[in-house]
Design a protein around this motif. Structure first.
Motif, PDB file in Angstrom:
ATOM      1  N   VAL A  46       1.281  -0.717  -0.219  1.00 55.16           N
ATOM      2  CA  VAL A  46      -0.017  -0.410  -0.270  1.00 55.16           C
ATOM      3  C   VAL A  46       0.497   1.294  -0.227  1.00 55.16           C
ATOM      4  CG1 VAL A  46      -1.880   1.024   1.350  1.00 55.16           C
ATOM      5  CG2 VAL A  46      -1.584  -1.686   1.423  1.00 55.16           C
ATOM      6  N   ALA A  47       0.997   1.850  -0.947  1.00 51.99           N
ATOM      7  CA  ALA A  47       1.745   2.922  -1.296  1.00 51.99           C
ATOM      8  C   ALA A  47       1.801   4.113  -0.303  1.00 51.99           C
ATOM      9  CB  ALA A  47       2.183   3.552  -3.044  1.00 51.99           C
ATOM     10  N   ALA A  48       0.397   4.281   0.293  1.00 44.59           N
ATOM     11  CA  ALA A  48      -0.254   5.687   0.570  1.00 44.59           C
ATOM     12  C   ALA A  48       0.261   5.435   2.234  1.00 44.59           C
ATOM     13  CB  ALA A  48      -1.517   5.714   0.749  1.00 44.59           C
ATOM     14  N   ALA A  49       0.297   3.876   2.454  1.00 44.35           N
ATOM     15  CA  ALA A  49       0.980   3.465   4.095  1.00 44.35           C
ATOM     16  C   ALA A  49       1.894   4.229   4.123  1.00 44.35           C
ATOM     17  CB  ALA A  49       0.824   2.351   4.097  1.00 44.35           C
ATOM     18  N   ARG A  50       1.675   5.073   5.340  1.00 44.41           N
ATOM     19  CA  ARG A  50       3.212   5.656   6.138  1.00 44.41           C
ATOM     20  C   ARG A  50       3.238   5.563   7.836  1.00 44.41           C
ATOM     21  NH1 ARG A  50       1.980  10.815   8.223  1.00 44.41           N
ATOM     22  NH2 ARG A  50      -0.199  11.697   8.467  1.00 44.41           N
TER      23      ARG A  50
END
Length: 300
Positions: A46-50
């Motif tokens: 999930v690229a948006a996970a931070r």
């Protein structure tokens, strides 16, 4: 989410023990999104996970969750009401859980003491809980770390990018799909995933190993609140703020011996057969057993 749960462990387990018998299902909700196959490809992340920043508002919220009450909050106010309803997958019945959860980008929480975690899901002994988190700093999806220091290890904002990739219409609502699976029993390694409807694959949200520190030996998929009374209405703040929000979890499945099957009364009993909205500071709240026991809805 170590929060109040450690102190309530005995009460939760007692509630589960008394709900072994099957309950008659109520009519299903009018709409549900098409759930992805649990065995769809697992590729990418999930690229948006931070990893969340340690800003004062988030640190204060995490402290409240871990300790049950943050002393930095207004001391003269009563401790928020903590209550929950849903299904509790039994010990030994699963090493994975998946479900499709509604999310409402328009729901806004005004009070810093109030949190709505709905739906929120965790497998037995899993190293993370994946939460639809509504709080006064925004609407997010959290991977709460149960095997590390605690707190949201990964967060994903419910924004336009999230809606485009990870949600599908579920009637008038939007819904996303989540999966938690155990990869290694010896190290208790768990992975959590969100389903990317655009690429038709499960994407890794968070992976962790270690000992589950929740103090509970069952899983859950449930509606949960930390709510205080709005003096102008006499009900919980969320009762008016989420008046048009539908909290729904459908296609709840458990994995056992490599096979996925719908949650059932024998392996995932309801926490309460006849909950009252008054106990949730919202008398108009309705709790619908929309499946047996693989689908529930909470709405006004």
């Amino acid at each position: 989410m170590n929060r109040h749960r450690s102190a309530l462990a005995a009460a939760l387990l007692t509630a589960v023990a008394g709900l072994a018998s099957a309950h008659g299902a109520q009519p299903a909700a009018a709409h549900r999104t098409l759930a992805p196959s649990p065995n769809a490809p697992h590729r990418g992340t999930v690229a948006a996970a931070r990893t969340p920043d340690h800003d004062p508002a988030r640190d204060r919220a995490v402290a409240a969750l871990k300790k049950g009450r943050d002393t930095a909050f207004r001391a003269e106010r009563a401790e928020p009401t903590h209550n929950w309803w849903g299904v509790f997958p039994r010990p030994g019945t699963h090493d994975g859980i998946t479900a499709t959860h509604t999310v409402d980008p328009s729901y806004r929480v005004s009070d810093a003491d109030n949190f709505t975690y709905a739906p929120t899901t965790k497998a037995q002994n899993s190293c993370m809980e994946v939460v639809t988190a509504y709080w006064n700093s925004g609407n997010e999806i959290w991977a709460w770390d149960w095997c590390g220091s605690g707190g949201p290890a990964k967060t994903v904002a419910v924004d336009a990018d999230f809606k485009a990739k990870y949600t599908q219409p579920a009637g008038a609502e939007l819904a996303y799909s989540v999966q938690l699976v155990r990869d290694s029993a010896s190290r208790n390694t768990w992975s959590s995933y969100l389903y990317n409807y655009r690429s038709a694959q499960w994407e890794l949200l968070y992976r962790q190993s270690g000992r589950d520190q929740s103090g509970l030996d069952h899983g859950w998929d449930m509606f949960e609140i930390y709510a205080s009374v709005n003096p102008s209405t006499g009900t919980g703040y969320y009762c008016s703020e989420a008046r048009d929000t539908v909290f729904d979890s459908s296609a709840i499945q458990l994995r056992h011996n490599g096979t996925w099957k719908p949650a059932s009364p024998s392996d995932a009993p309801w926490t309460d057969e006849h909950p009252s909205g008054r106990d949730f500071l919202c008398p108009a709240l309705r709790f619908v057993e929309a499946g047996a026991d693989d689908h529930w809805t909470v709405r006004q």
